[in-house]
Motif scaffolding. Structure first.
Motif, PDB file in Angstrom:
ATOM      1  N   GLU A  74       0.833  -1.195   0.000  1.00  0.00           N
ATOM      2  CA  GLU A  74       0.000   0.000   0.000  1.00  0.00           C
ATOM      3  C   GLU A  74       0.873   1.253   0.000  1.00  0.00           C
ATOM      4  O   GLU A  74       0.567   2.226  -0.684  1.00  0.00           O
ATOM      5  N   ALA A 121       2.098   1.864  -3.502  1.00  0.00           N
ATOM      6  CA  ALA A 121       1.035   2.428  -4.338  1.00  0.00           C
ATOM      7  C   ALA A 121       0.795   3.884  -3.971  1.00  0.00           C
ATOM      8  O   ALA A 121       0.640   4.757  -4.822  1.00  0.00           O
ATOM      9  N   ASP A 122       0.830   4.144  -2.670  1.00  0.00           N
ATOM     10  CA  ASP A 122       0.598   5.496  -2.176  1.00  0.00           C
ATOM     11  C   ASP A 122       1.666   6.457  -2.686  1.00  0.00           C
ATOM     12  O   ASP A 122       1.404   7.617  -2.955  1.00  0.00           O
ATOM     13  N   LEU A 123       2.887   5.943  -2.832  1.00  0.00           N
ATOM     14  CA  LEU A 123       3.992   6.804  -3.272  1.00  0.00           C
ATOM     15  C   LEU A 123       4.067   6.870  -4.791  1.00  0.00           C
ATOM     16  O   LEU A 123       5.003   7.440  -5.336  1.00  0.00           O
ATOM     17  N   GLY A 124       3.105   6.276  -5.473  1.00  0.00           N
ATOM     18  CA  GLY A 124       3.036   6.443  -6.918  1.00  0.00           C
ATOM     19  C   GLY A 124       3.400   5.238  -7.741  1.00  0.00           C
ATOM     20  O   GLY A 124       3.467   5.321  -8.960  1.00  0.00           O
ATOM     21  N   PRO A 130      -4.493   4.522  -5.782  1.00  0.00           N
ATOM     22  CA  PRO A 130      -3.652   5.287  -4.851  1.00  0.00           C
ATOM     23  C   PRO A 130      -2.537   6.055  -5.558  1.00  0.00           C
ATOM     24  O   PRO A 130      -2.236   7.197  -5.192  1.00  0.00           O
ATOM     25  N   VAL A 146      -2.386  12.555  -2.771  1.00  0.00           N
ATOM     26  CA  VAL A 146      -2.365  12.513  -1.314  1.00  0.00           C
ATOM     27  C   VAL A 146      -1.295  11.497  -0.932  1.00  0.00           C
ATOM     28  O   VAL A 146      -0.888  10.691  -1.748  1.00  0.00           O
ATOM     29  N   SER A 147      -0.830  11.570   0.306  1.00  0.00           N
ATOM     30  CA  SER A 147       0.137  10.578   0.733  1.00  0.00           C
ATOM     31  C   SER A 147      -0.181  10.153   2.152  1.00  0.00           C
ATOM     32  O   SER A 147      -0.758  10.921   2.924  1.00  0.00           O
ATOM     33  N   THR A 148       0.200   8.927   2.486  1.00  0.00           N
ATOM     34  CA  THR A 148      -0.155   8.361   3.783  1.00  0.00           C
ATOM     35  C   THR A 148       1.094   8.043   4.592  1.00  0.00           C
ATOM     36  O   THR A 148       2.063   7.525   4.058  1.00  0.00           O
ATOM     37  N   SER A 156       6.748  10.920   2.688  1.00  0.00           N
ATOM     38  CA  SER A 156       5.487  11.457   2.176  1.00  0.00           C
ATOM     39  C   SER A 156       5.599  12.947   1.865  1.00  0.00           C
ATOM     40  O   SER A 156       5.131  13.412   0.832  1.00  0.00           O
ATOM     41  N   LEU A 216       7.010  14.491  -1.443  1.00  0.00           N
ATOM     42  CA  LEU A 216       6.171  14.509  -2.646  1.00  0.00           C
ATOM     43  C   LEU A 216       5.272  15.734  -2.696  1.00  0.00           C
ATOM     44  O   LEU A 216       4.539  15.935  -3.657  1.00  0.00           O
TER      45      LEU A 216
END
Lengths: 274, 321, 253
Positions: free
Chosen positions: A175, A178-181, B76, B81-83, B149, B152
């Motif tokens: 995840e 994916a979140d970081l691209g 995603p 957005v970033s988590t 995060s 970015l």
């Protein structure tokens, strides 16, 4: 007290595993006798003979087929292990499904392919009935059949360690990627593969070792045409009765297997898997 | 773009799990540059809401809008957005710098080495850039995850209980750091937590969630002093229930004589807990309930078993329908 | 990941593992001799039962497997316990090595040993040489299964027993042994299967009058395909499957 517990195993392994290897080791430096026995003098000729183009070709063929089998096991086994590791509650069921055929007789598993691939086997029968071919295809007794048999027989050796590492892969890492691209393929390449590399290496070694020393599969599916190191050893000890040379070939095979295992056990990989 | 357009807008989001509704018609709008918290007990749907915003789960109904555009269908990696994950989810095979560079590389940003170094500098980890996650402490991992995060420059940063894995002292320090980081970068933070102290101390606005729904959305003062529901009142601090009226312990007083003209109740002192700057006096009410009065240490001259009057200023009463 | 594609791929891989055996078993019920379905029949099973070579091979294999599994289970259990008490790197290394040694190498080296020994002893290859060989390669399997169980076993239990007055032997036999009994049974069944299945080593060290079932099957497979082999295979597949499932149940306990 503890020594007593270890004694029977030490005795048996010394007498019936180490001693036989030591004898083979000694034989490999002796000369072939007139009636198939072994005689003095001590020579190195048996090892130099391994470098003959004829035997070098067998050596090369063994390494090549074992490498191909390893690659195919990885191509087939990696997605399978990935799938099982993501299967939630059904993980154990799928794992059992992979292992169950493995626990049925090795000989019978190999025989099953003869039944399917021979001239009057299932594949040729079906193809001929469908009029797709006029004469049976030569599916058996070639390198392809040996390769197929090896992949079939040793696939679980790859899937198990691969699964063990993938199962411990934190889903949050995927995840996060994916979140970081990262798209799925990039996640596979940049996260899943590097993080599960120990399993990949361990699985590959565990497939490569038995494939390199395979005897029964090339014997039954290669039909004498596709000779590997194992068949060479068997041939020298039985038909050719050249025990010194057979011993030298055994030793080479044994050494290669042992070195690969030692390399695996000493690496970081073994520590992570055990 | 309209500068006051919400960074994130949730419109009647619903998410169903087998057997229960995790998110129940949640609507929310976040302004740019603010620090928001999503506060609630475990299982209230706050993490699911966050995961829907991040794109890890899909809403069964409703819309997610980022900067005015509906992003329901976006993956995603397509969302700006970033988590920051609860256990950081740092890539174990990459160094701190490698982790921070990961997203920049994926997005093909030029000069990524410099930008990553600057981000590590921002979280004061420039000297540990070559360490693997296994060689970093909990607080350091946390800061790498944050840098990874922040580098970015997302429109919105989602933080999923990022302090939960830290020890208490470090947690307090990280609160201040996170808040400072938010102010410095101007990025909108959406912070998920079950710790009301964390939410109240860091946020510009708090959304209190319960059973998949937002019960109140307001500034920390609003939700604490004027809770909209009994749940919010109880979750954001201790509360004494005197019939229909709720009174916070710090607004509850004790007296030996019945006070004139103030609402009051008879109670028997059961125990008192010394908390350093104040004392919590626990008392049993005559209707069988219990109440706590938080009083200054020097005023605690009440003995166990003593019958006292608990009283309060009617203005401090919290009333709910 | 693309979940659906991965699932289909994995399903195909699992089918690849099962299809050959399923086909083999299916055609054991074919009334015809060829690979064309001609109707259900138990004819080949009857033929298998009546085949004297197969029966003799079966008896030899069962005798060998029983002896080999009992002996290797006792030795392997003791070894696993000894290693658990304190590591024995040489023995452990030897056991691992025996696992990765190509079967053909194990076979010819044992053959070399026996032939060398027979120069001094008036003996020849027989069933007992097969048993000796099978024990030699089964000890490693047994030791690994039991070591896995002991790894999760609390050392202090034995110490508590000794603290309560049990001798070391009684601490082992009354406390540890019952605790690992399911693993021992599982290991024994595994050794049984491994021994029963072996062809390569067996074929090298078996005497002329001690053909095992795999040796008979091998000879038949070599001669050409007969549905009798399918019938025997089907029986072995089912028997092995049952034994392995029981063994795994026991290990999971």
């Amino acid at each position: 007290m503890r020594k007593i517990f270890l004694l029977p195993a030490r005795f048996w392994m010394a007498l019936f595993f180490a001693a036989p290897l030591a004898i083979v080791c000694a034989y490999s430096f002796l000369t072939r006798g007139d009636y198939g026995g072994v005689e003095l003098p001590w020579v190195l000729e048996n090892f130099t003979r391994l470098a003959d183009p004829l035997y070098l070709a067998i050596l090369w063929r063994s390494v090549w087929i074992a490498s191909l089998a390893t690659v195919f096991c990885a191509l087939l086994g990696f997605p399978l292990a990935l799938f099982i590791s993501r299967a939630g509650r059904r993980k154990n069921l799928y794992l059992q499904l992979v292992l169950l055929p493995f626990w049925t007789s090795f000989l019978i598993r190999t025989y099953a392919w003869i039944f399917i691939l021979r001239d009057t086997g299932l594949v040729n029968t079906v193809l001929m009935r469908l009029h797709l071919i006029a004469a049976p295809l030569q599916l058996l007794y070639n390198d392809g059949a040996v390769l197929l048999g090896l992949v079939y027989n040793f696939l679980p050796f790859f899937v198990l360690p691969m699964y063990a590492t993938l199962e411990r892969l934190d889903p949050a890492l995927l995840e996060a990627a994916a979140d970081l691209g990262a798209r799925p393929f990039a996640t596979l390449r940049r996260v899943i593969l590097p993080v599960s590399a120990p399993g990949l290496v361990a699985g590959s070694v565990l497939v490569f070792i038995p494939c390199l020393g395979a005897y029964l599969t090339p014997d039954l599916l290669g039909g004498g045409k596709s000779v590997m190191l194992g068949n060479l050893v068997q041939n020298q000890f039985t038909t050719a009765r050249d025990w010194p040379f057979g011993s030298a070939a055994s030793l080479a095979l044994m050494l290669a297997s042992a070195l690969l295992l030692a390399g695996l056990m000493r690496s970081r990989i073994a520590r992570e898997l055990m | 773009m309209d500068p006051m357009q919400p960074v994130l807008e949730l419109r009647r989001i619903v998410r169903d799990y087998p057997g229960h509704r995790a998110v129940d018609h949640v609507s929310l709008a976040l302004e740019p540059g603010e620090f928001y918290s999503l506060l609630g007990p475990s299982g209230c749907g706050k993490t699911t809401t966050l995961r829907i915003v991040g794109g890890f789960e899909r809403p069964d109904a409703g819309d997610v809008l980022l900067a005015g555009a509906i992003v329901n269908e976006l993956k995603p990696w397509q969302r700006d957005v970033s988590t920051v994950f609860q256990n950081y989810a740092l890539f174990p095979h990459l160094s701190a710098l490698g982790n921070v560079e990961f997203g920049l590389r994926e997005r093909g940003v030029p000069g990524r080495r410099d930008r990553a170094l600057r981000a590590l500098d921002l979280v004061r980890l420039a000297d540990k850039r070559d360490r693997r996650p296994a060689q970093l402490s909990g607080g350091e991992k946390q800061r790498v995850a944050l840098a990874r995060s922040l580098v970015l420059e997302p429109k919105l940063l989602l933080l999923d209980e990022p302090l939960a894995a830290l020890d208490p002292a470090l947690r307090k320090q990280m609160r201040a750091e996170l808040k400072a980081m938010q102010r410095k970068t101007g990025i909108t933070f959406l912070f998920v937590t079950h710790d009301q102290e964390e939410a109240l101390s860091m946020s510009d606005k708090v959304a209190v969630m319960n059973r998949g729904a937002i019960e109140q959305f307001g500034t920390p003062e609003e939700v604490y002093l004027r809770p909209a529901t009994r749940f919010v009142a109880g979750f954001l601090g201790a509360i004494n229930w005197f019939g229909q009226a709720g009174v916070r312990p710090e607004s509850t007083r004790l007296a030996r004589e019945k006070p004139e003209g103030l609402p009051c109740r008879r109670a028997a002192v059961e125990s008192s807990l010394f908390l350093g700057n104040c004392v919590h006096v626990n008392a049993a009410l005559d209707d069988g309930g219990r109440a706590i009065a938080e009083i200054p240490r020097e005023q605690n001259h009440f003995r166990e078993g003593e019958i006292v009057w608990m009283h309060w200023d009617p203005a401090a009463e919290l009333r709910f329908e | 990941m693309k979940g659906r594609a991965l699932g289909i791929y994995a399903g195909m891989a699992i089918a690849f593992l099962h299809a050959p055996l399923a086909i083999l078993v299916a055609f054991s019920f074919n009334s015809g001799r060829f690979t064309v379905w001609q109707g259900f029949s138990l004819h080949w099973y009857r033929a298998a039962m009546l085949d004297p070579q197969l029966s003799e091979g079966l008896i030899n294999s069962v005798v060998i497997a029983l002896f080999a599994s009992v002996i290797s289970t006792v030795i392997g259990t003791m070894a696993a316990y000894g290693i658990w008490r304190r590591s024995a790197p040489v023995l452990s290394g030897t056991l691992y090595l025996s696992l990765v040694t190509p079967e053909i190498v194990t076979g010819v080296s044992l053959l070399a040993l026996f032939e060398w020994a027979f120069r001094f002893l008036h003996l020849q290859l027989g069933l007992y040489t097969v048993v000796i060989a099978h024990v030699a390669f089964s000890i490693a399997y047994v030791t690994i299964v039991i070591s896995a169980r002991l790894r999760g076993y609390d050392r202090t239990l034995e110490e508590a027993a000794m603290d309560l007055g049990a001798s070391q032997w009684r601490a082992f036999s009354r406390v540890t042994l019952p605790a690992i009994a399911p693993a021992i049974a599982a290991a024994g069944l595994l050794a049984l299967v491994v021994s029963f299945d072996d062809y390569v080593i067996t074929s090298l060290v078996a005497g002329v009058d001690s053909e095992t079932l795999p040796m008979v099957i091998y000879a038949m497979a070599r001669r050409g395909v007969s549905p009798v082999v399918n019938a025997v295979s089907a029986l072995i597949v089912v028997a092995f499957g049952a034994i392995v499932l029981i063994s795994q149940r026991l290990q999971a306990r």
